[in-house]
Design an enzyme around this catalytic site. Structure first.
Site, PDB file in Angstrom:
ATOM      1  CB  CYS A 138      -0.887   0.024   1.237  1.00  0.00           C
ATOM      2  SG  CYS A 138      -1.879  -1.445   1.496  1.00  0.00           S
ATOM      3  CB  CYS A 180       0.495   3.682  -4.604  1.00  0.00           C
ATOM      4  SG  CYS A 180       0.834   2.443  -5.865  1.00  0.00           S
ATOM      5  CB  CYS A 184      -6.602  -0.551  -3.743  1.00  0.00           C
ATOM      6  SG  CYS A 184      -5.500   0.799  -4.104  1.00  0.00           S
ATOM      7  CB  CYS A 226     -35.075  -0.466  16.328  1.00  0.00           C
ATOM      8  SG  CYS A 226     -35.975  -2.013  16.515  1.00  0.00           S
ATOM      9  CG  HIS A 227     -31.570   1.443  14.805  1.00  0.00           C
ATOM     10  ND1 HIS A 227     -30.910   1.201  15.983  1.00  0.00           N
ATOM     11  CD2 HIS A 227     -31.620   0.256  14.151  1.00  0.00           C
ATOM     12  CE1 HIS A 227     -30.548  -0.075  16.030  1.00  0.00           C
ATOM     13  NE2 HIS A 227     -30.980  -0.677  14.941  1.00  0.00           N
ATOM     14  NE  ARG A 282     -24.834  -4.309  15.888  1.00  0.00           N
ATOM     15  CZ  ARG A 282     -26.102  -4.661  15.729  1.00  0.00           C
ATOM     16  NH1 ARG A 282     -26.470  -5.382  14.678  1.00  0.00           N
ATOM     17  NH2 ARG A 282     -27.010  -4.319  16.617  1.00  0.00           N
ATOM     18  CB  CYS A 303     -29.762  -5.234  12.036  1.00  0.00           C
ATOM     19  SG  CYS A 303     -29.657  -4.166  13.498  1.00  0.00           S
TER      20      CYS A 303
END
Lengths: 107, 260
Positions: B75, B78, B113, B179-180, B217, B221
């Site tokens: 990585c 570059c 990449c 819910c959120h 995650r 849900c």
């Protein structure tokens, strides 16, 4: 590959307890669990950790199940001169690893 | 007569306005998932040594400099030092990729990449390597506010995410918003329902006993409402990730966060 982090203060006071911190990436598999197919997952715990200061053993831990994965350990040690702190551990799968740190005593 | 002639132009102008209009924000205040955690968990996150996620960050720092693939590049070959080149990058992902004409999350961008420039074999989702490099890159944006682009090529993906967020799914017939957006702050068994903000990912979850991605995650849900799980990298998940990032605009990046 054993992945861990070990930390001691940059400088410690002579004959004064200093904090050693060690965190090891490890599954701490209890041996009590079953996988999705119902087969028992082999027990794999860090079984023993030994800390030596300038070659002399200052701490020995014997671990058992009930400890989280990727455990963090904190303990105190005392040095009266510049020396090397070595922590060695082994697990049930046969991995044996160690970590080192230089302890610099401030005058 | 002249008024009538103008109608098509007026309609066209109105349609253009709706298409580019800023979507409606449902939450009056936004709160990071950290605020729903116990003091002990918050302290574990704040302590760079006790935070187990830092194990992956350190591994990621080593991977950053490791040459891999047929192109013989790392990585760093570059991007040089991630501390400068990657600062702020995670705060603007997911983002539209003009080459592939699709929205990529941070993991997908890293994998692209890796295949395109390193010509190295892909890492699977939730592999130690992909989590480590993602955590390392995300951590470079620590403290910076989340701000993603939802215009241009990203617009359709954003709208798909917004639709899915408010659509009932699964045997429990619940939408994310139930819910959120509407119930956050209330108790669900021993937990407090959070706003479902994404600024802490990849996150070390004590329940998982490991670091995990936002995709993991989100899939949890789906499982929770007993819906069919989308595959890792599925369009639905990417769309939700983009919607979540827009919804949490302004929250500081906390990766690697610690959650119960």
């Amino acid at each position: 590959m054993s992945n861990y982090r070990l930390s001691v203060p940059e400088r410690v006071a002579r004959a004064t307890p200093f904090l050693v911190r060690l965190i090891i990436q490890h599954p701490m598999e209890t041996g009590f669990r079953l996988d999705a197919a119902g087969a028992a997952i082999t027990k794999n715990l860090i079984s023993e950790i030994v800390c030596r200061l300038d070659g002399a053993e200052v701490l020995r831990m014997e671990l058992s199940s009930g400890i989280t994965a990727n455990p963090l350990f904190e303990f105190y040690a005392v040095a009266d001169k510049n020396c090397e702190l070595v922590v060695e551990w082994q697990d049930d799968s046969g991995v044996h690893a160690s970590a080192r740190a230089n302890v610099q005593v401030a005058d | 007569m002249s008024v009538r002639r103008k109608w098509p132009a007026v309609i066209a102008a109105l349609m253009a306005m709706t298409a580019n209009a800023e979507p409606i924000r449902i939450l009056d205040e936004i709160k990071s998932g950290r605020e729903f955690q116990s003091r002990e968990v918050q302290a574990q996150q704040a302590d760079d040594f006790a935070n187990p996620g830092m194990l992956w960050v350190e591994r990621g720092a080593a991977l950053w400099k490791t040459v891999d693939g047929e192109a013989g590049k790392s990585c760093a070959s570059c991007h040089s030092a991630a501390t400068t080149s990657m600062r702020g990058v995670a705060a603007r992902y997911p983002a539209f990729d003009a080459d592939g004409k699709r929205v990529l999350d941070l993991e997908a961008r890293i994998l692209q990449c890796r295949s395109r420039h390193q010509r190295a074999p892909a890492w699977r989702h939730e592999s130690e390597e992909l989590l480590a490099i993602t955590a390392y890159v995300a951590q470079q944006s620590h403290g910076l506010p989340l701000k993603v682009a939802i215009d241009g090529g990203a617009r359709t993906t954003f709208e798909a995410g917004q639709r899915l967020y408010t659509s009932r799914i699964g045997q429990l017939n619940l939408a994310c918003s139930h819910c959120h957006d509407r119930q956050w702050g209330k108790k669900l068994l021993a937990d407090t329902v959070s706003q479902g903000q994404s600024n802490g990912y990849p996150t070390y979850r004590l329940e998982w006993q490991t670091l995990g991605s936002l995709q993991r995650r989100i899939r949890a849900c789906f499982y929770g409402v007993r819906a069919e799980l989308p595959a890792f990298g599925a369009d639905d998940i990417i769309a939700l990730e983009l919607y979540l990032a827009w919804r949490g605009e302004g929250l500081a990046i906390e990766a690697p966060a610690v959650r119960k």
